[in-house]
Design a protein around this motif. Structure first.
Motif, PDB file in Angstrom:
ATOM      1  N   SER A  33       3.737  44.409  15.425  1.00  0.00           N
ATOM      2  CA  SER A  33       2.881  45.955  16.201  1.00  0.00           C
ATOM      3  C   SER A  33       1.781  46.151  16.159  1.00  0.00           C
ATOM      4  CB  SER A  33       4.387  46.917  16.034  1.00  0.00           C
ATOM      5  OG  SER A  33       4.830  47.305  14.511  1.00  0.00           O
ATOM      6  N   SER A  34       1.587  45.526  14.763  1.00  0.00           N
ATOM      7  CA  SER A  34       0.381  46.309  14.328  1.00  0.00           C
ATOM      8  C   SER A  34      -0.709  45.224  14.572  1.00  0.00           C
ATOM      9  CB  SER A  34      -0.130  45.650  12.870  1.00  0.00           C
ATOM     10  OG  SER A  34       0.409  46.735  12.043  1.00  0.00           O
ATOM     11  N   LEU A  35      -0.701  44.052  15.658  1.00  0.00           N
ATOM     12  CA  LEU A  35      -1.503  43.495  16.798  1.00  0.00           C
ATOM     13  C   LEU A  35      -1.691  44.264  17.972  1.00  0.00           C
ATOM     14  CD1 LEU A  35      -0.542  39.474  15.668  1.00  0.00           C
ATOM     15  CD2 LEU A  35      -2.389  40.263  15.629  1.00  0.00           C
ATOM     16  N   ILE A  36      -0.427  44.731  18.001  1.00  0.00           N
ATOM     17  CA  ILE A  36      -0.783  45.392  19.961  1.00  0.00           C
ATOM     18  C   ILE A  36      -1.516  46.415  19.392  1.00  0.00           C
ATOM     19  CG2 ILE A  36       0.397  46.844  21.626  1.00  0.00           C
ATOM     20  CD1 ILE A  36       2.786  45.034  20.823  1.00  0.00           C
ATOM     21  N   LEU A  37      -1.116  47.203  18.448  1.00  0.00           N
ATOM     22  CA  LEU A  37      -2.033  48.826  17.438  1.00  0.00           C
ATOM     23  C   LEU A  37      -3.644  47.952  17.579  1.00  0.00           C
ATOM     24  CD1 LEU A  37       0.689  50.609  16.457  1.00  0.00           C
ATOM     25  CD2 LEU A  37       0.107  51.251  18.316  1.00  0.00           C
ATOM     26  N   GLY A  38      -3.498  47.097  16.681  1.00  0.00           N
ATOM     27  CA  GLY A  38      -4.933  47.104  16.489  1.00  0.00           C
ATOM     28  C   GLY A  38      -5.713  46.938  17.330  1.00  0.00           C
ATOM     29  N   VAL A  39      -5.067  45.615  18.724  1.00  0.00           N
ATOM     30  CA  VAL A  39      -5.660  45.616  19.549  1.00  0.00           C
ATOM     31  C   VAL A  39      -6.681  46.249  20.420  1.00  0.00           C
ATOM     32  CG1 VAL A  39      -5.922  44.346  21.750  1.00  0.00           C
ATOM     33  CG2 VAL A  39      -5.321  43.295  19.687  1.00  0.00           C
ATOM     34  N   LEU A  40      -5.305  47.796  20.880  1.00  0.00           N
ATOM     35  CA  LEU A  40      -5.608  48.438  21.413  1.00  0.00           C
ATOM     36  C   LEU A  40      -6.841  49.974  20.759  1.00  0.00           C
ATOM     37  CD1 LEU A  40      -2.143  49.707  22.022  1.00  0.00           C
ATOM     38  CD2 LEU A  40      -4.399  48.760  23.834  1.00  0.00           C
ATOM     39  N   LEU A  41      -6.946  49.545  19.570  1.00  0.00           N
ATOM     40  CA  LEU A  41      -7.860  50.858  18.552  1.00  0.00           C
ATOM     41  C   LEU A  41      -9.271  49.877  19.170  1.00  0.00           C
ATOM     42  CD1 LEU A  41      -6.120  51.002  15.263  1.00  0.00           C
ATOM     43  CD2 LEU A  41      -6.723  52.975  17.052  1.00  0.00           C
ATOM     44  N   VAL A  42      -9.040  48.159  19.057  1.00  0.00           N
ATOM     45  CA  VAL A  42     -10.596  48.151  19.155  1.00  0.00           C
ATOM     46  C   VAL A  42     -10.777  47.874  20.730  1.00  0.00           C
ATOM     47  CG1 VAL A  42     -11.875  46.019  18.310  1.00  0.00           C
ATOM     48  CG2 VAL A  42     -10.226  46.414  17.449  1.00  0.00           C
ATOM     49  N   THR A  43      -9.967  47.499  21.351  1.00  0.00           N
ATOM     50  CA  THR A  43     -10.333  47.648  22.701  1.00  0.00           C
ATOM     51  C   THR A  43     -10.400  49.361  23.237  1.00  0.00           C
ATOM     52  OG1 THR A  43      -8.103  47.185  23.750  1.00  0.00           O
ATOM     53  CG2 THR A  43      -9.822  45.472  22.803  1.00  0.00           C
ATOM     54  N   VAL A  62      -5.998  59.702  20.864  1.00  0.00           N
ATOM     55  CA  VAL A  62      -4.668  59.726  19.799  1.00  0.00           C
ATOM     56  C   VAL A  62      -4.625  59.012  19.052  1.00  0.00           C
ATOM     57  CG1 VAL A  62      -2.023  59.743  21.366  1.00  0.00           C
ATOM     58  CG2 VAL A  62      -4.350  61.184  22.740  1.00  0.00           C
ATOM     59  N   LEU A  63      -3.900  57.870  19.716  1.00  0.00           N
ATOM     60  CA  LEU A  63      -3.128  56.206  18.719  1.00  0.00           C
ATOM     61  C   LEU A  63      -4.538  56.903  17.586  1.00  0.00           C
ATOM     62  CD1 LEU A  63      -1.909  54.144  18.595  1.00  0.00           C
ATOM     63  CD2 LEU A  63      -4.128  52.767  19.145  1.00  0.00           C
ATOM     64  N   SER A  64      -5.676  56.566  16.940  1.00  0.00           N
ATOM     65  CA  SER A  64      -6.022  56.938  16.155  1.00  0.00           C
ATOM     66  C   SER A  64      -5.751  57.562  14.895  1.00  0.00           C
ATOM     67  CB  SER A  64      -8.237  57.023  16.506  1.00  0.00           C
ATOM     68  OG  SER A  64      -8.637  56.800  15.259  1.00  0.00           O
ATOM     69  N   TYR A  65      -5.667  59.572  15.426  1.00  0.00           N
ATOM     70  CA  TYR A  65      -5.209  59.901  14.826  1.00  0.00           C
ATOM     71  C   TYR A  65      -3.935  60.076  14.787  1.00  0.00           C
ATOM     72  CZ  TYR A  65      -4.164  65.485  14.488  1.00  0.00           C
ATOM     73  OH  TYR A  65      -4.618  66.558  13.668  1.00  0.00           O
ATOM     74  N   ALA A  66      -2.645  59.854  15.490  1.00  0.00           N
ATOM     75  CA  ALA A  66      -1.739  59.482  15.004  1.00  0.00           C
ATOM     76  C   ALA A  66      -1.565  58.618  13.690  1.00  0.00           C
ATOM     77  CB  ALA A  66      -0.888  58.612  15.999  1.00  0.00           C
ATOM     78  N   ALA A  90      -2.270  48.307  11.426  1.00  0.00           N
ATOM     79  CA  ALA A  90      -3.222  48.696  12.474  1.00  0.00           C
ATOM     80  C   ALA A  90      -4.715  48.333  11.779  1.00  0.00           C
ATOM     81  CB  ALA A  90      -2.575  50.012  12.694  1.00  0.00           C
ATOM     82  N   ARG A  91      -4.940  49.372  10.769  1.00  0.00           N
ATOM     83  CA  ARG A  91      -6.097  49.460  10.892  1.00  0.00           C
ATOM     84  C   ARG A  91      -6.627  48.042   9.726  1.00  0.00           C
ATOM     85  NH1 ARG A  91      -7.996  53.497  13.518  1.00  0.00           N
ATOM     86  NH2 ARG A  91      -7.651  55.756  12.514  1.00  0.00           N
ATOM     87  N   GLN A  92      -5.382  47.496   9.987  1.00  0.00           N
ATOM     88  CA  GLN A  92      -6.470  46.015   8.716  1.00  0.00           C
ATOM     89  C   GLN A  92      -7.051  45.395  10.003  1.00  0.00           C
ATOM     90  OE1 GLN A  92      -6.973  44.893   5.407  1.00  0.00           O
ATOM     91  NE2 GLN A  92      -6.473  47.122   4.296  1.00  0.00           N
ATOM     92  N   VAL A  93      -5.863  45.471  10.982  1.00  0.00           N
ATOM     93  CA  VAL A  93      -6.115  44.646  12.114  1.00  0.00           C
ATOM     94  C   VAL A  93      -7.575  45.241  12.765  1.00  0.00           C
ATOM     95  CG1 VAL A  93      -5.610  43.156  14.872  1.00  0.00           C
ATOM     96  CG2 VAL A  93      -3.616  43.557  12.759  1.00  0.00           C
ATOM     97  N   GLU A  94      -7.779  46.297  12.807  1.00  0.00           N
ATOM     98  CA  GLU A  94      -8.481  47.065  13.848  1.00  0.00           C
ATOM     99  C   GLU A  94      -9.820  46.146  12.739  1.00  0.00           C
ATOM    100  OE1 GLU A  94      -9.338  50.955  13.454  1.00  0.00           O
ATOM    101  OE2 GLU A  94     -11.114  51.278  15.144  1.00  0.00           O
ATOM    102  N   ALA A  95      -9.996  45.909  11.293  1.00  0.00           N
ATOM    103  CA  ALA A  95     -11.075  46.022  10.489  1.00  0.00           C
ATOM    104  C   ALA A  95     -11.253  44.346  10.933  1.00  0.00           C
ATOM    105  CB  ALA A  95     -10.771  46.411   9.385  1.00  0.00           C
TER     106      ALA A  95
END
Lengths: 365, 227
Positions: free
Chosen positions: B40-50, B65-69, B115-120
């Motif tokens: 789930s974090s890979l999916i969320l992290g990819v979404l945060l970046v893209t 919305v995602l970032s706020y949640a 997810a934040r780690q994946v984003e970074a």
């Protein structure tokens, strides 16, 4: 002597056949919108790029040349006007057609952009991953591309184990993997030393001559244009200030920016440095003028300077002289002081102008 | 050898069956919730970046919305989050206690951080490489798979290591909510029944687990880094 400079058969043929542009910019403008307003990157650009040619785009940084080249493969989209690539209007392509077009256009960049976690082999295979090829076909393709760029046997190396020039060779191999009809080069040699630059440019020209791939080359170095390009467009603040064959631009530059670019590649440009440095070699006496002559006739053997001194009773002292060949055709020039009475100097310069020599009086003293 | 252990850790020896099953429970909790959270974090992290403006899958509203949640979830202390999730946990897994009850709150607790780690990690990939892949005519999905996820492996491995260490910590916290595992063991015996050696033994095993995670992480990072 003369035959050395005769135009090649190739360029003669190009002039005879009617050609259709492979890339056409039709009144293209590009505006970037950001939070604090609009920034016009390109304004009303029109140009035709013909198949098999090497088309140079030169400009200072911020002139819009990288944006212009990115319009060709759809990384950027035109705000106004139309970019037509191989007969397709890019504004009318949907996402999938756009991707399909991009697979037929190779691109190389200043920073090479190799994938660091992949070997040379896997980098070259990257554009081929979606192709229906057998294992043997892939191996063969990698081997022949590596041979083409002169890196046979390095397929297992990682990008960080290669020099900048070698990395750019891999990038070229990767860009050519799909047999593209167009190769875009965005400042591909700007990060390389002069010797490596020359070898990369020679490689690109060889590939162009052997495969007929159309090359669009963005650069800020006139030496790159002089070395490989057939046609050139000079961009300044998003507008075209000059456009034409490299030879004609070198022979007869109209715009001040173009002249500045040309001087960077010519020995004659050094006269400005000498004047700036108050070099004693160019102290100019009362009856003297400092002149710059440029001649582009193929017959450079006529002793114009000797004729002039004999006929008009002027004395000529040559300070700098240069002759070079652009696209196989000669351009010669010299910077000299000319001494004599004002009328004699004027008649002598008129004589030169009648002989199709471009005459420029640099400084009156 | 056994004598020394028996002298220093009398209660651990006495309750060794429970101690060993606690170790196993912690390993299962961390393994299962880590694996679910990784996906789930890979999916969320990819979404945060893209999804930011100008990104590969630009959807600025979705991004906000995602970032706020994620920020909201991250700001709730885990022990309160896990307690607040009890009704939902029970509805989803049929249990709020034990291993079954522990995994869902752990996933919810660690995923925002992961997810934040994946984003970074994915942000470390130069935009040049994305542009290059785009110029090859790749679809967004292929750019994500072949560039973001593949070229991001060293950075993702670092982020995963950090996350797994945090997750081991969270799994021990959830012990106080009756999840089982080493945290549960340390609290029930070591804290509530004053068997300090039980706490100490739990700490030593947790230290070993963290050391093992760091060790594996370092091997992966070293094997994949090519800079």
């Amino acid at each position: 002597m003369t035959h050395l400079f005769s135009p090649s058969l190739d360029s003669e043929r190009k002039h005879d056949e009617p050609r259709e542009a492979i890339i056409r910019f039709d009144k293209v403008s590009k505006t970037f919108r950001s939070g604090d307003g609009e920034h016009a990157a390109l304004h009303d650009i029109s140009a035709d790029i013909f198949p098999g040619s090497i088309f140079g785009i030169i400009g200072l940084s911020g002139a819009g040349k990288s944006t212009l080249v990115r319009l060709i493969n759809g990384i950027e989209q035109a705000t106004l006007g139309e970019v037509i690539v191989e007969g397709q209007k890019l504004s009318q392509l949907n996402a999938r057609q756009g991707r399909k077009l991009r697979t037929t256009i190779g691109m190389i960049f200043q920073s090479c952009n190799l994938m660091p976690s992949r070997t040379v082999r896997d980098n070259i295979l990257l554009p081929l991953q979606d192709k229906d090829l057998s294992r043997e076909e892939r191996e063969q393709r990698v081997d022949s591309l590596l041979e083409l760029v002169g890196l046979s046997g390095r397929e297992r190396a990682y990008p960080n184990e290669l020099s900048g020039g070698q990395q750019q060779r891999v990038a070229i191999a990767r860009a050519l993997a799909n047999n593209p009809r167009i190769l875009l080069c965005d400042e591909a040699t700007s990060a390389l030393d002069p010797a490596t630059t020359t070898s990369i440019l020679d490689l690109i020209r060889t590939i162009n001559r052997n495969t007929g791939v159309t090359v669009v080359m963005v650069t800020h170095q006139m030496s790159v244009i002089k070395h490989v390009c057939d046609e050139v467009m000079v961009l300044d603040h998003g507008t075209v200030v000059e456009q034409g064959s490299v030879y004609s631009i070198f022979v007869n530059p109209h715009d001040a920016l173009t002249r500045t670019f040309i001087e960077t590649t010519s020995n004659l440009g050094r006269i400005n440095d000498l004047i700036h440095a108050d070099n004693p070699a160019i102290t100019i006496g009362k009856r003297q003028r400092l002149i710059r002559l440029q001649y582009s006739k193929e017959d450079v053997s006529e002793p114009l300077v000797s004729l002039m001194t004999a006929r008009f009773g002027v004395l000529v002292n040559i300070l700098l002289s240069d002759i070079e060949s652009i696209g196989g055709r000669p351009i010669g020039g010299l910077v000299a002081t000319i001494e004599g009475s004002a009328e004699n100097i004027e008649s002598a310069l008129d004589f030169l102008r009648k002989k199709d020599v471009r005459v420029e009086v640099i400084e009156h003293v | 050898m056994f004598d020394i252990v028996a002298r220093w850790f009398p209660h651990v020896v006495e309750y060794r069956g429970e101690f060993i099953s606690s170790i196993w429970e912690t390993a299962v909790m961390v393994g299962v919730s880590g694996a679910i959270s990784l996906v789930s974090s890979l999916i969320l992290g990819v979404l945060l970046v893209t999804t930011p403006k100008g990104g590969l899958l630009a959807a600025p509203l979705c991004n906000r919305v995602l970032s706020y949640a994620i920020n909201v979830l991250r700001s709730v202390p885990f022990i309160i989050l896990a307690a607040a999730l009890v009704p939902l946990t029970r509805a989803l897994t049929g249990a709020a206690l034990g291993l079954r009850g522990a995994i869902f709150p752990l996933v919810v607790g660690i995923t925002p951080f992961f997810a934040r780690q994946v984003e970074a990690a994915l942000m470390t990939i130069p935009s040049n490489l994305i542009e290059t892949a785009y110029s090859m005519g790749f679809t967004p999905w292929k750019i994500i798979r072949r560039v973001y996820l593949r070229e991001g492996i060293p950075a993702l491995a670092k982020g995963t290591t950090i996350t797994m260490v945090s997750l081991i910590g969270l799994s021990a916290i959830s012990g106080s909510l009756g999840s089982g595992g080493l945290g549960d063991f340390a609290i029930r015996y070591g804290y509530q029944r004053f068997m300090f050696d039980a706490t100490l033994a739990s700490v030593i095993v947790l230290l070993c687990m963290v050391g093992f995670v760091e060790f594996v992480g370092k091997i992966v990072v070293d094997a994949t880094t090519r800079q």
